[in-house]
Design a protein around this motif. Structure first.
Motif: not given
Ligand code: UDP
Length: 244
Positions: A100-101, A125-130, A47-54, A77-79
């Motif tokens: 983040s570290k 990193v954006e956690v949309l659903q954890a 059920k985790n939904k996560i986006l990562a942008g570089v 890292y951000h929720m």
């Protein structure tokens, strides 16, 4: 709020979501989904939904952080406030800063940092659903996004946790198992180089259990690695289809 279950493993040996002890949650990944980023990835891990942008390698700000012999990797890292049942404050928490570290240090060994002196690479990193195991799913997605950005890498980093619930060592704990269970061991791994880049433990395990959990997590990482490579290939396969 849902009630705390009495048992995490039933008489048939199955977990709350029907998985066997050594089973991963269902995982889907996609790369190249943010057009403004140099590289990006989206992961659904259970059920985790996560986006990562570089973004980068690019000029680093503030400039005094730049290093003369290598690029500086910065992961944030951000929720999202709506990612968990109880509203999460959007301000960076102590946990966000720690993760983040941890994510930065898990990815650093995989990158040829020395190729880009005096620059920076930012990973958001954006956690949309954890639902438990977000640090591992974030590492998996961030590594994919770095590859999608074309950054020279020694290997992809794949991550997943193992742990102990109801006296049994299991793979890939979801939130309820993480909270009620006895222990959680997140692992990040570069399968091609056979190198571990993250090993943490929350809870108490015997030496034998640690070994069992580590081996199980490494097997999980191997499966995730295959999915990462498939996701990277899928991007180029779809480009080919359009141009044909
Ligand atoms: N969690 C939450 N609120 C928070 C932080 C975490 O509900 O402010 C939940 C979320 O589902 C997360 C889980 O707790 O995935 C486990 O968090 P942990 O710190 O163990 O990190 P993770 O297992 O996600 O890497």
């Amino acid at each position: 709020m849902s009630q705390k279950p009495e048992k995490l493993i039933d008489k048939k040996g199955l977990r709350l979501d029907g998985r066997k002890p050594g089973e991963l949650r269902s995982i889907q990944m996609e790369v190249g989904i943010l057009s403004n980023a140099d590289g990006s990835a989206y992961i659904q891990h259970g059920k985790n939904k996560i986006l990562a942008g570089v973004y980068g390698p690019r000029e680093l700000h503030p400039k005094h952080l730049a290093l003369p012999d290598r690029t500086v990797l910065r992961c944030r890292y951000h929720m999202a406030p709506f990612s968990v049942q109880e509203r999460k404050s959007p301000a960076p928490s102590r946990r966000d800063i720690e993760l983040s570290k941890v994510i930065t240090e898990s990815l650093e060994p995989s990158i040829f940092l020395e190729y880009y002196p005096r620059t920076g690479i930012d990973v958001f990193v954006e956690v949309l659903q954890a639902d438990g195991g977000t640090r591992c799913a974030s590492i998996t997605a961030a590594s994919l996004a770095l590859a999608d950005a074309g950054i020279p890498m020694r290997d992809l980093v794949a991550a997943c946790a193992a742990g102990k619930i109801d006296d049994t060592v299991v793979l890939d704990l979801m939130d309820t198992e993480d909270k009620i269970g006895e222990a959680d061991v997140p692992v990040a791994f570069m399968p091609n180089l056979n190198a571990i880049t993250l090993l943490q433990m929350d809870g108490i395990l015997t030496l034998e259990e640690i070994e069992k959990a580590l081996n199980l997590a490494l097997k999980g990482c191997g499966k995730i690695y295959t999915l990462q490579k498939e996701a990277l290939k899928a991007k180029y396969a779809s480009v080919k289809e359009i141009t044909e």
